[in-house]
Design a protein around this motif. Structure first.
Motif, PDB file in Angstrom:
ATOM      1  N   LYS A  45       0.832  -1.201   0.000  1.00  0.00           N
ATOM      2  CA  LYS A  45       0.000   0.000   0.000  1.00  0.00           C
ATOM      3  C   LYS A  45       0.870   1.257   0.000  1.00  0.00           C
ATOM      4  O   LYS A  45       0.588   2.222  -0.717  1.00  0.00           O
ATOM      5  N   ASP A  46       1.918   1.243   0.833  1.00  0.00           N
ATOM      6  CA  ASP A  46       2.828   2.391   0.867  1.00  0.00           C
ATOM      7  C   ASP A  46       3.483   2.595  -0.494  1.00  0.00           C
ATOM      8  O   ASP A  46       3.618   3.737  -0.966  1.00  0.00           O
ATOM      9  N   ASP A  47       3.900   1.499  -1.126  1.00  0.00           N
ATOM     10  CA  ASP A  47       4.550   1.605  -2.436  1.00  0.00           C
ATOM     11  C   ASP A  47       3.603   2.172  -3.482  1.00  0.00           C
ATOM     12  O   ASP A  47       4.002   2.967  -4.340  1.00  0.00           O
ATOM     13  N   LEU A  48       2.340   1.757  -3.413  1.00  0.00           N
ATOM     14  CA  LEU A  48       1.352   2.262  -4.367  1.00  0.00           C
ATOM     15  C   LEU A  48       1.148   3.760  -4.207  1.00  0.00           C
ATOM     16  O   LEU A  48       1.122   4.511  -5.193  1.00  0.00           O
ATOM     17  N   ILE A  49       1.006   4.217  -2.965  1.00  0.00           N
ATOM     18  CA  ILE A  49       0.838   5.652  -2.715  1.00  0.00           C
ATOM     19  C   ILE A  49       2.073   6.418  -3.157  1.00  0.00           C
ATOM     20  O   ILE A  49       1.973   7.487  -3.789  1.00  0.00           O
ATOM     21  N   GLU A 122      -3.787  16.279  -4.080  1.00  0.00           N
ATOM     22  CA  GLU A 122      -4.550  15.404  -4.965  1.00  0.00           C
ATOM     23  C   GLU A 122      -4.833  14.059  -4.309  1.00  0.00           C
ATOM     24  O   GLU A 122      -5.925  13.508  -4.433  1.00  0.00           O
ATOM     25  N   LEU A 123      -3.860  13.540  -3.578  1.00  0.00           N
ATOM     26  CA  LEU A 123      -4.014  12.216  -2.971  1.00  0.00           C
ATOM     27  C   LEU A 123      -4.786  12.259  -1.657  1.00  0.00           C
ATOM     28  O   LEU A 123      -5.692  11.451  -1.437  1.00  0.00           O
ATOM     29  N   TYR A 124      -4.430  13.183  -0.787  1.00  0.00           N
ATOM     30  CA  TYR A 124      -4.978  13.190   0.577  1.00  0.00           C
ATOM     31  C   TYR A 124      -6.152  14.139   0.762  1.00  0.00           C
ATOM     32  O   TYR A 124      -6.846  14.064   1.779  1.00  0.00           O
ATOM     33  N   ARG A 220      -4.833   8.527   4.798  1.00  0.00           N
ATOM     34  CA  ARG A 220      -4.048   7.521   4.080  1.00  0.00           C
ATOM     35  C   ARG A 220      -4.964   6.596   3.283  1.00  0.00           C
ATOM     36  O   ARG A 220      -4.625   6.196   2.158  1.00  0.00           O
ATOM     37  N   THR A 221      -6.114   6.244   3.844  1.00  0.00           N
ATOM     38  CA  THR A 221      -7.074   5.409   3.123  1.00  0.00           C
ATOM     39  C   THR A 221      -7.573   6.120   1.869  1.00  0.00           C
ATOM     40  O   THR A 221      -7.704   5.513   0.797  1.00  0.00           O
ATOM     41  N   ARG A 222      -7.831   7.424   2.006  1.00  0.00           N
ATOM     42  CA  ARG A 222      -8.239   8.199   0.833  1.00  0.00           C
ATOM     43  C   ARG A 222      -7.148   8.197  -0.225  1.00  0.00           C
ATOM     44  O   ARG A 222      -7.420   8.010  -1.416  1.00  0.00           O
ATOM     45  N   ALA A 223      -5.907   8.412   0.208  1.00  0.00           N
ATOM     46  CA  ALA A 223      -4.791   8.431  -0.733  1.00  0.00           C
ATOM     47  C   ALA A 223      -4.629   7.080  -1.419  1.00  0.00           C
ATOM     48  O   ALA A 223      -4.311   7.008  -2.616  1.00  0.00           O
TER      49      ALA A 223
END
Length: 247
Positions: A45-49, A122-124, A220-223
């Motif tokens: 998940k961290d790598d994807l974000i 954009e992500l968070y 983080r879930t949103r991102a």
């Protein structure tokens, strides 16, 4: 305070990833039912974000005629015009708009402009809120360590350890021999006390910072969802064009 050139180059290296190291069986994308699939592990998940952030940063820089993928200037003072432009475009310029003073006494600052901030927006969704919660969460262990340092029993055990590792015929070495350090940690009771205090104090700090932790997880879930959607948008059309299906 902005990063110096060596720090800047290190951060650029961290941003310039070649791909997303997600689990092979749970690669992000669109599953046959139309829902976004997500990596199974926290590392995935961290790598994807991180990869999604890289894509967004590079798009932003491209709009300013810049790119992460250029050779370093080679100048030790980091004063090349290109490096200055890239640093300002990436991290922001001028006075820091964001500031968080931690319980440890340290203050961390950041910018709301720059391509990194734009990618995080954009992500968070809320970049200042993400900045504040991330800084607090990333320093939970440091706060727990500070509380442990203030514990009278721990302070006394540290003093016993110091006496133990200090030779009788000279000053305490800056870096005691690991075997001597471990022996003294046991003899002084420091190891046993640390093993008891560390998890208890960290749990206490987590309880005290529950609101920031909740905000951190929510953003983080949103991102993660935004990153998966970005990944799908970049890969699904290509796969369909080739006549393949995603999983």
């Amino acid at each position: 305070m902005k990063p110096t050139t060596p720090v800047l180059l290190a951060l650029l290296g961290a941003l310039t990833l070649t791909g997303c190291a997600t689990d092979a069986t749970t690669a992000p994308g669109e599953d046959p039912r139309g829902a976004l699939s997500l990596p199974a592990t926290e590392r995935g998940k961290d790598d994807l974000i991180d990869t999604a952030q890289q894509v967004l940063v590079e798009r932003c820089l491209a709009g300013r005629g810049l790119t992460l993928r250029h050779a370093p200037s080679g100048r030790r003072d980091g004063s090349s015009e290109r490096d200055r432009r890239l640093q300002a475009a990436l991290f922001g310029a001028g006075r820091s708009e964001l500031s968080v003073t931690l319980a440890t006494g340290y203050t961390v600052t950041g910018h709301t402009d720059g391509c990194l901030a734009a990618a995080q927006r954009e992500l968070y969704g809320d970049q200042p809120l993400w900045f504040r919660s991330r800084v607090v969460v990333n320093n939970l262990r440091a706060e727990a360590q500070q509380r442990m340092d203030r514990d009278p029993g721990y302070h006394a055990a540290r003093a016993r350890w110091t006496r133990c590792v200090t030779p009788s015929d000279g000053p305490r070495p800056e870096r005691p021999d690991p075997a001597v350090s471990a022996r003294c940690a046991r003899a002084s009771g420091l190891a046993r006390l640390r093993a008891r205090l560390e998890p208890a104090l960290l749990n206490r700090v987590r309880a005290d910072r529950r609101d920031q932790l909740t905000t951190y997880q929510r953003l983080r879930t949103r991102a993660l969802q935004r990153a998966a959607a970005l990944y799908a948008a970049r890969t699904v059309p290509v796969n369909r064009k080739k006549g393949s299906t995603t999983s």
